[in-house]
Design an enzyme around this catalytic site. Structure first.
Site, PDB file in Angstrom:
ATOM      1  N   ILE A   5     -18.173  47.415  54.790  1.00 23.77           N
ATOM      2  CA  ILE A   5     -17.026  47.789  55.631  1.00 23.77           C
ATOM      3  C   ILE A   5     -16.322  49.001  55.042  1.00 23.77           C
ATOM      4  O   ILE A   5     -15.872  49.898  55.761  1.00 23.77           O
ATOM      5  CB  ILE A   5     -16.058  46.601  55.799  1.00 23.77           C
ATOM      6  CG1 ILE A   5     -16.802  45.408  56.410  1.00 23.77           C
ATOM      7  CG2 ILE A   5     -14.885  46.990  56.701  1.00 23.77           C
ATOM      8  CD1 ILE A   5     -15.991  44.130  56.475  1.00 23.77           C
ATOM      9  N   ARG A  24     -23.833  23.301  57.113  1.00 22.05           N
ATOM     10  CA  ARG A  24     -23.440  23.876  55.829  1.00 22.05           C
ATOM     11  C   ARG A  24     -22.001  23.451  55.530  1.00 22.05           C
ATOM     12  O   ARG A  24     -21.133  23.516  56.391  1.00 22.05           O
ATOM     13  CB  ARG A  24     -23.543  25.403  55.908  1.00 22.05           C
ATOM     14  CG  ARG A  24     -23.304  26.134  54.605  1.00 22.05           C
ATOM     15  CD  ARG A  24     -23.715  27.597  54.740  1.00 22.05           C
ATOM     16  NE  ARG A  24     -23.071  28.254  55.885  1.00 22.05           N
ATOM     17  CZ  ARG A  24     -23.276  29.520  56.210  1.00 22.05           C
ATOM     18  NH1 ARG A  24     -24.116  30.262  55.514  1.00 22.05           N
ATOM     19  NH2 ARG A  24     -22.658  30.048  57.247  1.00 22.05           N
ATOM     20  N   LYS A  53      -8.725  34.888  48.963  1.00 19.11           N
ATOM     21  CA  LYS A  53      -8.074  35.691  50.011  1.00 19.11           C
ATOM     22  C   LYS A  53      -6.671  35.136  50.305  1.00 19.11           C
ATOM     23  O   LYS A  53      -5.702  35.897  50.449  1.00 19.11           O
ATOM     24  CB  LYS A  53      -8.912  35.690  51.293  1.00 19.11           C
ATOM     25  CG  LYS A  53     -10.258  36.381  51.169  1.00 19.11           C
ATOM     26  CD  LYS A  53     -10.118  37.873  50.994  1.00 19.11           C
ATOM     27  CE  LYS A  53     -11.453  38.590  51.075  1.00 19.11           C
ATOM     28  NZ  LYS A  53     -11.339  40.029  50.793  1.00 19.11           N
ATOM     29  N   ASN A  84     -22.028  45.540  43.941  1.00 18.75           N
ATOM     30  CA  ASN A  84     -22.544  44.982  45.189  1.00 18.75           C
ATOM     31  C   ASN A  84     -22.705  46.071  46.237  1.00 18.75           C
ATOM     32  O   ASN A  84     -22.517  45.861  47.424  1.00 18.75           O
ATOM     33  CB  ASN A  84     -21.601  43.884  45.702  1.00 18.75           C
ATOM     34  CG  ASN A  84     -22.264  42.998  46.740  1.00 18.75           C
ATOM     35  OD1 ASN A  84     -23.479  42.845  46.760  1.00 18.75           O
ATOM     36  ND2 ASN A  84     -21.468  42.433  47.622  1.00 18.75           N
ATOM     37  N   ASN A 134     -24.555  36.399  55.429  1.00 19.46           N
ATOM     38  CA  ASN A 134     -24.111  36.586  56.812  1.00 19.46           C
ATOM     39  C   ASN A 134     -25.285  36.537  57.780  1.00 19.46           C
ATOM     40  O   ASN A 134     -26.430  36.839  57.421  1.00 19.46           O
ATOM     41  CB  ASN A 134     -23.371  37.924  56.960  1.00 19.46           C
ATOM     42  CG  ASN A 134     -22.075  37.943  56.172  1.00 19.46           C
ATOM     43  OD1 ASN A 134     -21.482  36.899  55.903  1.00 19.46           O
ATOM     44  ND2 ASN A 134     -21.632  39.128  55.781  1.00 19.46           N
ATOM     45  N   PHE A 142     -10.859  47.003  49.349  1.00 19.68           N
ATOM     46  CA  PHE A 142     -12.024  46.202  49.736  1.00 19.68           C
ATOM     47  C   PHE A 142     -12.676  45.531  48.529  1.00 19.68           C
ATOM     48  O   PHE A 142     -13.605  44.740  48.695  1.00 19.68           O
ATOM     49  CB  PHE A 142     -13.096  47.094  50.394  1.00 19.68           C
ATOM     50  CG  PHE A 142     -12.706  47.692  51.702  1.00 19.68           C
ATOM     51  CD1 PHE A 142     -12.752  46.947  52.869  1.00 19.68           C
ATOM     52  CD2 PHE A 142     -12.300  49.015  51.785  1.00 19.68           C
ATOM     53  CE1 PHE A 142     -12.410  47.511  54.089  1.00 19.68           C
ATOM     54  CE2 PHE A 142     -11.950  49.589  52.994  1.00 19.68           C
ATOM     55  CZ  PHE A 142     -12.004  48.832  54.151  1.00 19.68           C
ATOM     56  N   ASP A 201     -15.477  52.407  42.993  1.00 20.58           N
ATOM     57  CA  ASP A 201     -16.458  51.332  43.141  1.00 20.58           C
ATOM     58  C   ASP A 201     -17.227  51.183  41.843  1.00 20.58           C
ATOM     59  O   ASP A 201     -17.532  52.182  41.178  1.00 20.58           O
ATOM     60  CB  ASP A 201     -17.431  51.657  44.293  1.00 20.58           C
ATOM     61  CG  ASP A 201     -17.966  50.406  44.979  1.00 20.58           C
ATOM     62  OD1 ASP A 201     -18.598  49.580  44.285  1.00 20.58           O
ATOM     63  OD2 ASP A 201     -17.764  50.269  46.198  1.00 20.58           O
ATOM     64  N   TYR A 255     -14.019  31.455  47.734  1.00 15.78           N
ATOM     65  CA  TYR A 255     -13.872  32.811  48.286  1.00 15.78           C
ATOM     66  C   TYR A 255     -12.654  32.877  49.201  1.00 15.78           C
ATOM     67  O   TYR A 255     -11.796  33.748  49.069  1.00 15.78           O
ATOM     68  CB  TYR A 255     -15.134  33.214  49.054  1.00 15.78           C
ATOM     69  CG  TYR A 255     -14.917  34.354  50.023  1.00 15.78           C
ATOM     70  CD1 TYR A 255     -14.746  35.656  49.565  1.00 15.78           C
ATOM     71  CD2 TYR A 255     -14.843  34.120  51.399  1.00 15.78           C
ATOM     72  CE1 TYR A 255     -14.523  36.699  50.448  1.00 15.78           C
ATOM     73  CE2 TYR A 255     -14.618  35.156  52.282  1.00 15.78           C
ATOM     74  CZ  TYR A 255     -14.456  36.440  51.801  1.00 15.78           C
ATOM     75  OH  TYR A 255     -14.219  37.467  52.691  1.00 15.78           O
ATOM     76  N   SER A 311      -9.315  37.977  55.523  1.00 15.78           N
ATOM     77  CA  SER A 311     -10.409  37.335  56.258  1.00 15.78           C
ATOM     78  C   SER A 311      -9.883  36.188  57.095  1.00 15.78           C
ATOM     79  O   SER A 311      -8.859  35.567  56.770  1.00 15.78           O
ATOM     80  CB  SER A 311     -11.430  36.809  55.241  1.00 15.78           C
ATOM     81  OG  SER A 311     -12.300  35.875  55.824  1.00 15.78           O
ATOM     82  N   TYR A 332      -9.993  39.893  59.262  1.00 18.34           N
ATOM     83  CA  TYR A 332     -11.016  40.125  60.259  1.00 18.34           C
ATOM     84  C   TYR A 332     -12.046  39.033  60.298  1.00 18.34           C
ATOM     85  O   TYR A 332     -12.197  38.234  59.395  1.00 18.34           O
ATOM     86  CB  TYR A 332     -11.655  41.500  60.179  1.00 18.34           C
ATOM     87  CG  TYR A 332     -11.799  42.145  58.837  1.00 18.34           C
ATOM     88  CD1 TYR A 332     -10.874  43.088  58.419  1.00 18.34           C
ATOM     89  CD2 TYR A 332     -12.869  41.842  58.016  1.00 18.34           C
ATOM     90  CE1 TYR A 332     -11.017  43.716  57.205  1.00 18.34           C
ATOM     91  CE2 TYR A 332     -13.016  42.470  56.809  1.00 18.34           C
ATOM     92  CZ  TYR A 332     -12.095  43.403  56.398  1.00 18.34           C
ATOM     93  OH  TYR A 332     -12.235  44.022  55.200  1.00 18.34           O
TER      94      TYR A 332
END
Length: 339
Positions: free
Chosen positions: A13, A293, A153, A36, A199, A81, A32, A149, A125, A177
């Site tokens: 993103i 899951r 957030k 990842n 994902n 991010f 960065d 995770y 998120s 999002y």
């Protein structure tokens, strides 16, 4: 020209947002550590934008490194991010997620405060809504999280709320999002996860390109029309535009803290997404049904009216666009940025 620091700007993103920021007249600086993401992204972004991009290879937990960046550049705002993002991995390695995501954000905020840079957009998120009681999800709904995770957030949002309450000169937006999908229309940047994708979209496209044998669908006994989970999917270019709009809104005056959903306000089931990908790819994609899951909810989609009202933002891309662009990226780069 406003300068925007973008930690995690080489990621999925983040990289699309950097392109959108340039298009909207901002000067993005990428930070960065490439844990990842790929260094190749920088040169691709320069090629696509026609501009030289300033970047620093740095972990945001490195306070001295961040101070150097703020000393060398006049930063006007930050879009953060940076952070680990795989749900399954967070369950297996919770300490790693809490240490990285929380300390990274706290360190960044401390340095921002030192340099009196108090405008930040946080990459949050929809996971902060936990197990919702109703749909669509609205910003004022009860919050919770079902995995480490998501809890990072949620904890960071709480930190940001407290920070804004303690000092009214901060302008903070948490963009919640939903499920990002798609890739840049050039097919030169897209989602390139490490290992087995977490994902849905990269999992499907890696099966379609022959990298993985078959798609694993987690559960077909949910209370939905076809039994599979329903999610709100948003084109990554729409998300990128949402971040640029949020930056503009930050500069509009004292706003304190705002949480804003970025979603399409539509829900698509896993099988519907699969069918749309089969149309884009032009062949059947093999799949198998596994058990549910842990932590998955049946249905999740956004009320995005606040984004429309405050940011003048709404989605432009269709589900067909998202599947087409995701496949275009994977087809041109079967092994991601390794190619």
């Amino acid at each position: 020209m406003k300068t925007i620091l973008v930690p995690g700007g080489a990621g999925y993103i983040g990289s699309h947002t950097v392109l959108d920021l340039i298009k909207k007249g901002f000067n993005p600086i990428i930070v960065d550590d490439f844990s990842n993401s790929s260094r190749k992204v920088i040169s691709i972004l320069e090629e696509l934008s026609g501009k030289e991009i300033t970047f620093y290879e740095l972990d945001v937990k490195n306070k001295e490194g961040l101070r150097r960046i703020f000393n060398e550049n006049k930063i006007d705002a930050v879009i953060n991010f940076a952070g680990f993002k795989a749900v399954g991995e967070s369950v297996e390695k919770p300490l790693m997620y809490y240490e990285n995501n929380l300390f990274g954000m706290i360190t960044l905020l401390e340095v921002m405060k030192e340099f009196d840079v108090k405008n930040i957009v946080f990459s949050s998120s929809a996971t902060v809504y936990g197990i919702p009681e109703k749909m669509p999800l609205v910003e004022g709904d009860p919050m919770g999280a079902t995995n480490p995770y998501g809890r990072t957030k949620l904890m960071i949002e709480n930190i940001l709320v407290d920070l804004a309450a303690s000092d009214d000169t901060w302008n903070i937006i948490a963009l919640r999002y939903f499920n990002p999908l798609g890739a840049h229309e050039s097919g030169k940047i897209g989602e390139d996860p490490n290992g087995i994708p977490n994902n849905l979209a990269p999992y499907i496209t890696q099966v379609a390109v022959g990298k993985l044998e078959k798609l694993h669908i987690f559960g077909n006994d949910y209370d939905t029309p076809d039994g599979t989970c329903i999610r709100d999917f948003v084109h990554v270019n729409d998300l990128a535009a949402g971040h640029s709009a949020a930056i503009n809104y930050l500069f509009s005056g004292n706003i304190g803290f705002e949480a804003i959903n970025l979603g399409s306000e539509k829900g698509y089931s896993v099988l519907e997404i699969l069918k749309n990908f089969e149309k884009a790819v032009g062949k059947t994609i093999p799949y198998v049904i596994d058990g549910r899951r842990a932590g998955d909810i049946a249905v999740s989609y956004a009320d995005a009216s606040k984004a429309k009202k405050l940011l003048n933002w709404e989605t432009k891309y269709t589900i067909e666009d998202m599947c087409r662009d995701s496949w275009n990226w994977q087809k041109k780069n079967p092994n991601g940025f390794e190619d």
